[in-house]
Enzyme design. Structure first.
Site, PDB file in Angstrom:
ATOM      1  N   LYS A 199     -17.508  -7.317   8.077  1.00  0.00           N
ATOM      2  CA  LYS A 199     -16.164  -8.041   8.133  1.00  0.00           C
ATOM      3  C   LYS A 199     -15.611  -8.046   9.627  1.00  0.00           C
ATOM      4  CE  LYS A 199     -13.812  -8.539   3.864  1.00  0.00           C
ATOM      5  NZ  LYS A 199     -12.628  -8.104   3.149  1.00  0.00           N
ATOM      6  N   HIS A 257       0.688  -1.150  -0.049  1.00  0.00           N
ATOM      7  CA  HIS A 257      -0.049  -0.057  -0.077  1.00  0.00           C
ATOM      8  C   HIS A 257       0.805   1.316  -0.017  1.00  0.00           C
ATOM      9  CE1 HIS A 257      -3.132  -2.474   2.167  1.00  0.00           C
ATOM     10  NE2 HIS A 257      -3.530  -2.426   0.937  1.00  0.00           N
ATOM     11  N   SER A 270      -2.887  -7.813   2.677  1.00  0.00           N
ATOM     12  CA  SER A 270      -3.076  -7.641   4.280  1.00  0.00           C
ATOM     13  C   SER A 270      -3.645  -9.147   4.661  1.00  0.00           C
ATOM     14  CB  SER A 270      -4.415  -6.728   4.412  1.00  0.00           C
ATOM     15  OG  SER A 270      -3.941  -5.647   3.924  1.00  0.00           O
TER      16      SER A 270
END
Ligand code: PNS
Length: 170
Positions: free
Chosen positions: A48, A24, A139
Site C-alpha cells: 500500500k 480508533h 481512515s
C-alpha cells in the site's frame, strides 16, 4: 500461603491507522477497562502507498495516547509485518481487539476473526462497538475528504489534522 500470580491480560489492536481517527480512539478507550496492556499494532504493508510512513504513524499515535488517561491499562505502540495472528502470539496476547462500526463491517471482521482463530486457536477476537457518531468514519474516507478540501475536524485528533495539513503543504 500460596502466592497467586496474575496473568497479564494483553490484547493487540491491529490496523493500518493511516491515519488514526477518533473512531480508533473511541475503541481504544472502550478497551482500557478490559485489559492490563493493549498493544496498538500498526501494520507495515509494503503493497500500500500510505499517507504516513509506519514510523510517522507510530510516533503520531504515541504522542496522542500520551495525553490519554488510561487508568490501570498500559498502552504500547508497535509496528508489525506479516500475519496479525503471528504478531499476537509473539506478544503473548490473549485477545485481538477490533472495532465494529456498522453491520457492513461484520462480514469482513467475522471472516478475519475465524481465520485468526484457525491460525491461533488460543487467541480470541473481541469486537467492540464504536460510538454512533463515528459509525461512518474510516481512515480512507478521511483521507479522501481531506484531499478534496473537505472538513475533517472532530473526526480525527487535532494533531492528525495538523500533520495531514503539513503533508499537503510538502
Ligand atoms: O483496520 P484495518 O486497517 O482495515 O486493519 C486490517 C488489518 C491490519 C487488521 C488486517 O488487514 C490484517 O490483519 N492484516 C495483516 C495480515 C493478516 O494477518 N491477514 C490475514 C487476516 S485474517
Amino acid at each position: 500461603m500460596e502466592l497467586e500470580t496474575k496473568k497479564t491480560r494483553r490484547a493487540i489492536f491491529p490496523g493500518s491507522f493511516d491515519p488514526l481517527t477518533n473512531g480508533h480512539l473511541d475503541i481504544i478507550k472502550r478497551s482500557l477497562p478490559l485489559f492490563d496492556e493493549i498493544v496498538i499494532a500498526v501494520l507495515n504493508n509494503p503493497d500500500k502507498q500510505p499517507m504516513f510512513s509506519v514510523e510517522e504513524r507510530c510516533r503520531l499515535i504515541r504522542e496522542i495516547l500520551s495525553a490519554m488517561q488510561t487508568g490501570e491499562c498500559c498502552l504500547v505502540v508497535d509496528s508489525f509485518s506479516g500475519l496479525t495472528a503471528d504478531f499476537a502470539r509473539k506478544k503473548q496476547a490473549t485477545a485481538i481487539v477490533r472495532g465494529i462500526r456498522a453491520v457492513a463491517d461484520y462480514e469482513y471482521e467475522l471472516r478475519m476473526a475465524l481465520m485468526n482463530r484457525r491460525l491461533e486457536p488460543e487467541i480470541e477476537t473481541v469486537f467492540l462497538v464504536a460510538a454512533e457518531e463515528f459509525s461512518y468514519v474510516s481512515s480512507s474516507l478521511i483521507k479522501q475528504v481531506f484531499m478534496l478540501g473537505g472538513r475533517v475536524r472532530g473526526l480525527v485528533p487535532e494533531l492528525v489534522e495538523a500533520k495531514m495539513k503539513e503533508k499537503l503543504r510538502n
